[in-house]
Design a protein around this motif. Structure first.
Motif, mmCIF file in Angstrom:
data_model
loop_
_atom_site.group_PDB
_atom_site.id
_atom_site.type_symbol
_atom_site.label_atom_id
_atom_site.label_comp_id
_atom_site.label_asym_id
_atom_site.label_seq_id
_atom_site.Cartn_x
_atom_site.Cartn_y
_atom_site.Cartn_z
ATOM 1 N N SER A 26 0.824 -1.196 0.000
ATOM 2 C CA SER A 26 0.000 0.000 0.000
ATOM 3 C C SER A 26 0.868 1.260 0.000
ATOM 4 O O SER A 26 0.545 2.250 -0.669
ATOM 5 C CB SER A 26 -0.923 -0.006 1.222
ATOM 6 N N VAL A 27 1.968 1.241 0.748
ATOM 7 C CA VAL A 27 2.875 2.396 0.763
ATOM 8 C C VAL A 27 3.486 2.607 -0.622
ATOM 9 O O VAL A 27 3.592 3.740 -1.103
ATOM 10 C CB VAL A 27 3.977 2.221 1.828
ATOM 11 N N LEU A 28 3.870 1.524 -1.276
ATOM 12 C CA LEU A 28 4.398 1.628 -2.644
ATOM 13 C C LEU A 28 3.360 2.247 -3.577
ATOM 14 O O LEU A 28 3.668 3.124 -4.393
ATOM 15 C CB LEU A 28 4.797 0.249 -3.161
ATOM 16 N N THR A 29 2.116 1.771 -3.465
ATOM 17 C CA THR A 29 1.039 2.299 -4.293
ATOM 18 C C THR A 29 0.835 3.791 -4.028
ATOM 19 O O THR A 29 0.684 4.584 -4.959
ATOM 20 C CB THR A 29 -0.267 1.532 -4.026
ATOM 21 N N ALA A 30 0.845 4.171 -2.757
ATOM 22 C CA ALA A 30 0.639 5.582 -2.406
ATOM 23 C C ALA A 30 1.710 6.469 -3.019
ATOM 24 O O ALA A 30 1.421 7.575 -3.516
ATOM 25 C CB ALA A 30 0.634 5.746 -0.885
ATOM 26 N N GLY A 31 2.947 6.004 -3.003
ATOM 27 C CA GLY A 31 4.017 6.789 -3.600
ATOM 28 C C GLY A 31 3.783 7.047 -5.076
ATOM 29 O O GLY A 31 3.968 8.161 -5.574
ATOM 30 N N ALA A 32 3.339 6.007 -5.777
ATOM 31 C CA ALA A 32 3.073 6.157 -7.208
ATOM 32 C C ALA A 32 1.892 7.084 -7.459
ATOM 33 O O ALA A 32 1.917 7.916 -8.375
ATOM 34 C CB ALA A 32 2.822 4.782 -7.826
ATOM 35 N N VAL A 33 0.839 6.960 -6.647
ATOM 36 C CA VAL A 33 -0.340 7.818 -6.807
ATOM 37 C C VAL A 33 0.012 9.276 -6.518
ATOM 38 O O VAL A 33 -0.394 10.193 -7.246
ATOM 39 C CB VAL A 33 -1.486 7.335 -5.901
ATOM 40 N N PRO A 46 -1.571 13.563 2.443
ATOM 41 C CA PRO A 46 -1.230 12.146 2.655
ATOM 42 C C PRO A 46 -1.490 11.746 4.111
ATOM 43 O O PRO A 46 -1.027 12.414 5.036
ATOM 44 C CB PRO A 46 0.266 12.083 2.337
ATOM 45 N N ILE A 47 -2.227 10.666 4.291
ATOM 46 C CA ILE A 47 -2.514 10.134 5.631
ATOM 47 C C ILE A 47 -2.135 8.657 5.634
ATOM 48 O O ILE A 47 -2.688 7.862 4.871
ATOM 49 C CB ILE A 47 -4.000 10.297 6.007
ATOM 50 N N GLY A 48 -1.194 8.301 6.486
ATOM 51 C CA GLY A 48 -0.778 6.910 6.579
ATOM 52 C C GLY A 48 -1.378 6.241 7.800
ATOM 53 O O GLY A 48 -1.525 6.871 8.848
ATOM 54 N N ILE A 49 -1.742 4.985 7.670
ATOM 55 C CA ILE A 49 -2.224 4.194 8.801
ATOM 56 C C ILE A 49 -1.129 3.196 9.154
ATOM 57 O O ILE A 49 -0.702 2.408 8.298
ATOM 58 C CB ILE A 49 -3.543 3.470 8.468
ATOM 59 N N THR A 50 -0.639 3.260 10.382
ATOM 60 C CA THR A 50 0.451 2.380 10.792
ATOM 61 C C THR A 50 -0.041 0.936 10.914
ATOM 62 O O THR A 50 -1.242 0.662 10.916
ATOM 63 C CB THR A 50 1.048 2.832 12.138
ATOM 64 N N SER A 51 0.890 0.033 11.077
ATOM 65 C CA SER A 51 0.545 -1.387 11.179
ATOM 66 C C SER A 51 -0.305 -1.691 12.405
ATOM 67 O O SER A 51 -1.024 -2.690 12.428
ATOM 68 C CB SER A 51 1.813 -2.238 11.220
ATOM 69 N N TRP A 55 -3.698 6.490 12.740
ATOM 70 C CA TRP A 55 -3.758 7.349 11.568
ATOM 71 C C TRP A 55 -2.724 8.453 11.757
ATOM 72 O O TRP A 55 -2.838 9.270 12.683
ATOM 73 C CB TRP A 55 -5.159 7.945 11.395
ATOM 74 N N ALA A 56 -1.729 8.497 10.884
ATOM 75 C CA ALA A 56 -0.598 9.401 11.066
ATOM 76 C C ALA A 56 -0.513 10.412 9.925
ATOM 77 O O ALA A 56 -0.809 10.103 8.769
ATOM 78 C CB ALA A 56 0.701 8.601 11.138
ATOM 79 N N LEU A 57 -0.101 11.622 10.265
ATOM 80 C CA LEU A 57 0.216 12.622 9.253
ATOM 81 C C LEU A 57 1.602 12.294 8.712
ATOM 82 O O LEU A 57 2.551 12.093 9.477
ATOM 83 C CB LEU A 57 0.209 14.014 9.878
ATOM 84 N N THR A 58 1.722 12.183 7.405
ATOM 85 C CA THR A 58 3.000 11.796 6.817
ATOM 86 C C THR A 58 3.492 12.861 5.851
ATOM 87 O O THR A 58 2.727 13.697 5.368
ATOM 88 C CB THR A 58 2.890 10.462 6.046
ATOM 89 N N ALA A 59 4.765 12.807 5.569
ATOM 90 C CA ALA A 59 5.353 13.711 4.598
ATOM 91 C C ALA A 59 4.844 13.378 3.201
ATOM 92 O O ALA A 59 4.603 12.216 2.871
ATOM 93 C CB ALA A 59 6.874 13.599 4.647
ATOM 94 N N ASP A 60 4.685 14.399 2.389
ATOM 95 C CA ASP A 60 4.302 14.220 0.980
ATOM 96 C C ASP A 60 5.588 13.983 0.199
ATOM 97 O O ASP A 60 6.080 14.855 -0.523
ATOM 98 C CB ASP A 60 3.564 15.468 0.502
ATOM 99 N N ASP A 61 6.139 12.800 0.359
ATOM 100 C CA ASP A 61 7.469 12.487 -0.166
ATOM 101 C C ASP A 61 7.476 11.123 -0.847
ATOM 102 O O ASP A 61 7.880 10.119 -0.258
ATOM 103 C CB ASP A 61 8.482 12.520 0.990
ATOM 104 N N GLU A 77 7.889 4.782 9.343
ATOM 105 C CA GLU A 77 9.090 5.511 8.929
ATOM 106 C C GLU A 77 8.753 6.870 8.312
ATOM 107 O O GLU A 77 9.602 7.763 8.291
ATOM 108 C CB GLU A 77 9.876 4.675 7.916
ATOM 109 N N LEU A 78 7.529 7.022 7.809
ATOM 110 C CA LEU A 78 7.127 8.244 7.117
ATOM 111 C C LEU A 78 6.381 9.214 8.018
ATOM 112 O O LEU A 78 6.244 10.397 7.679
ATOM 113 C CB LEU A 78 6.228 7.892 5.926
ATOM 114 N N ALA A 79 5.880 8.733 9.162
ATOM 115 C CA ALA A 79 5.054 9.559 10.042
ATOM 116 C C ALA A 79 5.848 10.745 10.584
ATOM 117 O O ALA A 79 7.023 10.621 10.923
ATOM 118 C CB ALA A 79 4.512 8.726 11.195
#
Length: 378
Positions: A26-33, A46-51, A55-61, A77-79
């Motif tokens: 999912s993280v790979l997919t998000a990067g491409a999107v 960008p909002i990442g959900i940890t394992s 729900w974490a605020l993440t860098a747009d990177d 790692e991105l949060a």
């Protein structure tokens, strides 16, 4: 829908990661999107959900959302914070996303117009996130609650397809209580299935994807270990007969006049792997053939079946349908994916690229369709 002025750019929350075993995919997919979204047309959050479900605020990177030295990325790692959390109000009159951190005043992040969920597997692709967004009244990309749940559960997916007269291969289901309360009877059920359909068999989690937890079992000696491996990912497992033939995939995309199918692709045999498993898909980057070398009649047939599967499961937005073209010339539906991967090597965007829809156009079309679709019964 939040009020919009002519100059307002729709705000897209790209939600990724999640609690399933497909977290890294999912993280790979998000990067491409994130790379593909037109920033002149959309604002992005960008909002990442940890394992573990935060729900974490993440860098747009997007560059950090990639495989590096065969190491998979994670939301942790991105949060931007190890403790902060993003809250999406479950209130259709309020689209305000809030960020909270222990000991600080909550910070408003603004309203969200549409969610692009790029979560794979349980707790994201299976209707759970879709249900939350329905309660919140926030439009989102992809199928609704029912179709997402059916598309995640291979048992019920096959039952739906069978009820619509679509071709599926032989399979058996072992439910949690069967293996836990009487493993000998459950084992006999599988052995009887093998006696009818032959070895090898594929043992897989009923509600997982990306070929995670799947084992090809050649004989009885490897059965228990394969069952336990599948059960590490899902207490309900599926046992499938080996289907001899070619692996064919086809994308479906919803247009204003209804769903259309892409040119199909073929997944060739991977010499270093027993089957098209996780390593072949994401680490060793197995190449699919797009378009698939099929006759005009075969192409038309698989496109017809892909759209029929989309309609049978009441899907919306997009689907990747996976088939076997058997040695006897007949197609069998293996499964559908209601949120297929969008990684750089993923088949879904590649098939639409060959069909005349570029990657950025594909993302834009999905977002625009979601913005025009209401939540609730439809």
């Amino acid at each position: 829908m939040s009020s919009q002025t002519p100059s307002h750019k729709p705000r897209v929350a790209v939600v990724f990661g999640g609690r399933s075993s497909e977290h890294a995919i999912s993280v790979l997919t998000a990067g491409a999107v994130l790379r593909a979204i037109d920033r002149d047309k959309y604002d992005v959050l960008p909002i990442g959900i940890t394992s573990d479900g935060r729900w974490a605020l993440t860098a747009d990177d997007p560059e950090r959302m990639a495989i590096a030295d065969r190491r998979l990325p994670s939301v942790a790692e991105l949060a931007e914070s190890a403790e902060g959390g993003v809250v999406l109000p479950v209130d259709p009159t309020n689209r305000e996303v809030v960020y909270t951190e222990p000991g600080t005043v909550p910070k408003a992040l603004g309203e969200v117009d549409v969610v692009f969920p790029v979560l794979h597997g349980p707790y994201g692709e299976d209707g759970t996130l879709q249900g939350l967004l329905e309660l919140s009244g926030v439009p989102y990309v992809g199928s609704g609650v029912l179709a997402s749940a059916v598309g995640q559960d291979k048992d019920y997916m096959k039952r739906v397809f069978t009820s619509f007269g679509l071709p599926v291969g032989p399979y058996e289901v072992i439910r949690p209580r069967e293996w836990e309360q009487d493993p000998a009877a459950a084992r006999k059920k599988i052995v009887d299935f093998a006696a009818e359909h032959g070895w090898p068999l594929f043992v897989k989690p009923a509600r997982a994807g990306s070929s995670i937890g799947i084992t090809k079992v050649d004989d009885l000696a490897g059965l228990d270990e394969a069952v336990e491996e599948a059960r590490r990912h899902d207490p309900k497992i599926l046992v499938e007969a080996l289907l001899r033939g070619r692996e064919i995939e086809c994308g479906v995309l919803e247009f204003a006049d209804g769903p259309r199918a892409s040119v199909p692709a073929e997944i060739p045999p991977v010499s270093a792997h027993d089957f098209y498993d996780f390593e072949a898909k994401y680490i060793d980057s197995a190449d699919g053939i797009v378009p698939a070398p099929l006759s005009a009649e075969e192409t038309a047939k698989v496109q017809e079946l892909a759209v029929a599967a989309f309609e049978a499961a009441s899907c919306e937005g997009l689907v990747r349908a996976d088939f076997f073209l058997q040695d006897n010339g007949e197609f069998v539906i293996n499964e559908i994916n209601t949120l297929p991967g969008f990684t750089p090597i993923s088949m879904y965007p590649r098939m639409w690229q060959e069909s005349g829809v570029s990657y950025p156009e594909l993302i834009d079309r999905l977002l625009q369709a979601a913005l025009q679709r209401s939540t609730g019964l439809r």
